[in-house]
Design a protein around this motif. Sequence first.
Motif, PDB file in Angstrom:
ATOM      1  N   LEU A  86       0.818  -1.206   0.000  1.00  0.00           N
ATOM      2  CA  LEU A  86       0.000   0.000   0.000  1.00  0.00           C
ATOM      3  C   LEU A  86       0.854   1.260   0.000  1.00  0.00           C
ATOM      4  O   LEU A  86       1.926   1.297   0.611  1.00  0.00           O
ATOM      5  CB  LEU A  86      -0.917   0.020   1.225  1.00  0.00           C
ATOM      6  CG  LEU A  86      -1.914  -1.130   1.354  1.00  0.00           C
ATOM      7  CD1 LEU A  86      -2.735  -0.969   2.626  1.00  0.00           C
ATOM      8  CD2 LEU A  86      -2.821  -1.209   0.139  1.00  0.00           C
ATOM      9  N   ASP A 102      -7.752   6.860  -0.243  1.00  0.00           N
ATOM     10  CA  ASP A 102      -7.577   5.784  -1.219  1.00  0.00           C
ATOM     11  C   ASP A 102      -6.102   5.414  -1.275  1.00  0.00           C
ATOM     12  O   ASP A 102      -5.271   6.209  -1.716  1.00  0.00           O
ATOM     13  CB  ASP A 102      -8.057   6.224  -2.599  1.00  0.00           C
ATOM     14  CG  ASP A 102      -9.575   6.317  -2.680  1.00  0.00           C
ATOM     15  OD1 ASP A 102     -10.245   5.626  -1.893  1.00  0.00           O
ATOM     16  OD2 ASP A 102     -10.082   7.097  -3.502  1.00  0.00           O
ATOM     17  N   PRO A 104      -3.349   3.284  -2.952  1.00  0.00           N
ATOM     18  CA  PRO A 104      -3.037   2.438  -4.118  1.00  0.00           C
ATOM     19  C   PRO A 104      -2.357   1.142  -3.697  1.00  0.00           C
ATOM     20  O   PRO A 104      -1.550   1.121  -2.769  1.00  0.00           O
ATOM     21  CB  PRO A 104      -2.089   3.322  -4.938  1.00  0.00           C
ATOM     22  CG  PRO A 104      -2.375   4.716  -4.497  1.00  0.00           C
ATOM     23  CD  PRO A 104      -2.727   4.614  -3.052  1.00  0.00           C
ATOM     24  N   ALA A 183      -6.863   0.074  -5.659  1.00  0.00           N
ATOM     25  CA  ALA A 183      -6.708   0.896  -4.466  1.00  0.00           C
ATOM     26  C   ALA A 183      -7.642   0.396  -3.376  1.00  0.00           C
ATOM     27  O   ALA A 183      -8.636  -0.290  -3.644  1.00  0.00           O
ATOM     28  CB  ALA A 183      -6.982   2.358  -4.770  1.00  0.00           C
TER      29      ALA A 183
END
Length: 324
Positions: A86, A102, A104, A183
Motif C-alpha cells: 500500500l 484511497d 493504491p 486501491a
Amino acid sequence: MFQVASRPTHHHGAIPEPLNLSMSHYQSPVAQKLNIPRRLARPSFSEPTRDAVARIDPALTGVPFEYIRTNLAGKSNQMLAALSLLTIPSSLPCAHLPPTLDAPIRPTSQVPDSSAFPTLILAILSSRSSSATPTVASFADKSSLPASATVPLYPASALVLASHCSLLPPLPKALPSNGRRAALTLPIIPLTIPSPETFPLLHAYLHTMRPDTLLASLLPALASSLPQMAAASSSAGSNKLVYVAQFSSERLLRLAHALAGAAFQRGGTQGAMSALMAHIKVINGLWQNVCALGVFDTELWGVMDLAWEVVLTAMTKVVENGKA
C-alpha cells in the motif's frame, strides 16, 4: 474523533496518573533521591466487549478472545506483506484530513488474503493539551483538531484493535469493496492519546505480538544482548508470560549493569542519568497509552515491567558508582 483519557479517576477501571518526569528533579543525580515509582501501576482489568468484535466480524460472535488474538498473531507476516503493497502517506495536515483515503495497491504476483490488509487509518494526536480530558475513551468533535498541526497516520486492523483495546470506542465497519483492486479505501479515524510519540511501539506490538522486538526498542543499547523469539511463535497472542519468563534475576542484573555502563559513556554520572531518564520517559509514555486504551496483554505488561526494572536498577548502579 476518538479521545482516550490520560487523567485518573477514582472509580473501577481508573487510569493511572502520568508520572512527573521532569529532569529538573535530577540536577544533582549523585545525591538526589530519585522520585520515580518503584513499579508501574496497573488499572483495574477490563476485557474488550464481544459486541465490538462482532461489529467488525459477525462470524466471531462468541469466539474466545484468546483464539482470536492467537489467530491474528499468526497472520502478522501476512499483514506486514499486505501493508508493504500500500502507498499511504506517513502524515497529513489536520486542516486537510479527509474522512477516507484511497491507498493504491502495488501490483504483485502474490496478493495476500483480503483479511490481511488494514481496514482503517489512525490519525494520532495528543490528549495532553485538553483541559477537559474524559476518563474513558469517547467520541469528540472533529472541529477540535488543531488546523495548523501535522498528524501522523498509522494503518491498522480494526479487528486487532477491538480484540486488545477494552477502552477504545466501537470502530467503524469496513467500507464495502468497490470491486477494483487498484486501491483500498480506508476511513481515517482521529484518535487522541496521552503519548503520540510512543504510539508506534504499541501499534507495532499489537499487530505483530513480538515482545522481543518491543523490549529491544525500549532498551536499544542492549538489543544485541536480548534473546529473540521465532517470528511465528505459537505463544504469540496467548496472553501468557513466555518470552519474559526466561529472564532470571541474575540476568536482569547483568542487563542493568550493562545499560549503566553504556549510559555512563555518554558523559559520566550526569550524562548517564540523563540517558536513563530518556528510557524512563519512553517506557512511561508507552505505559500511559496502554492504560488509556485498556490493553491487558500479559506479555506486553511483562516487557514494560522488565524494562522498568532494568532501567531503575541501572540508575541505582550509576548513583552508587558516582558515590565511590
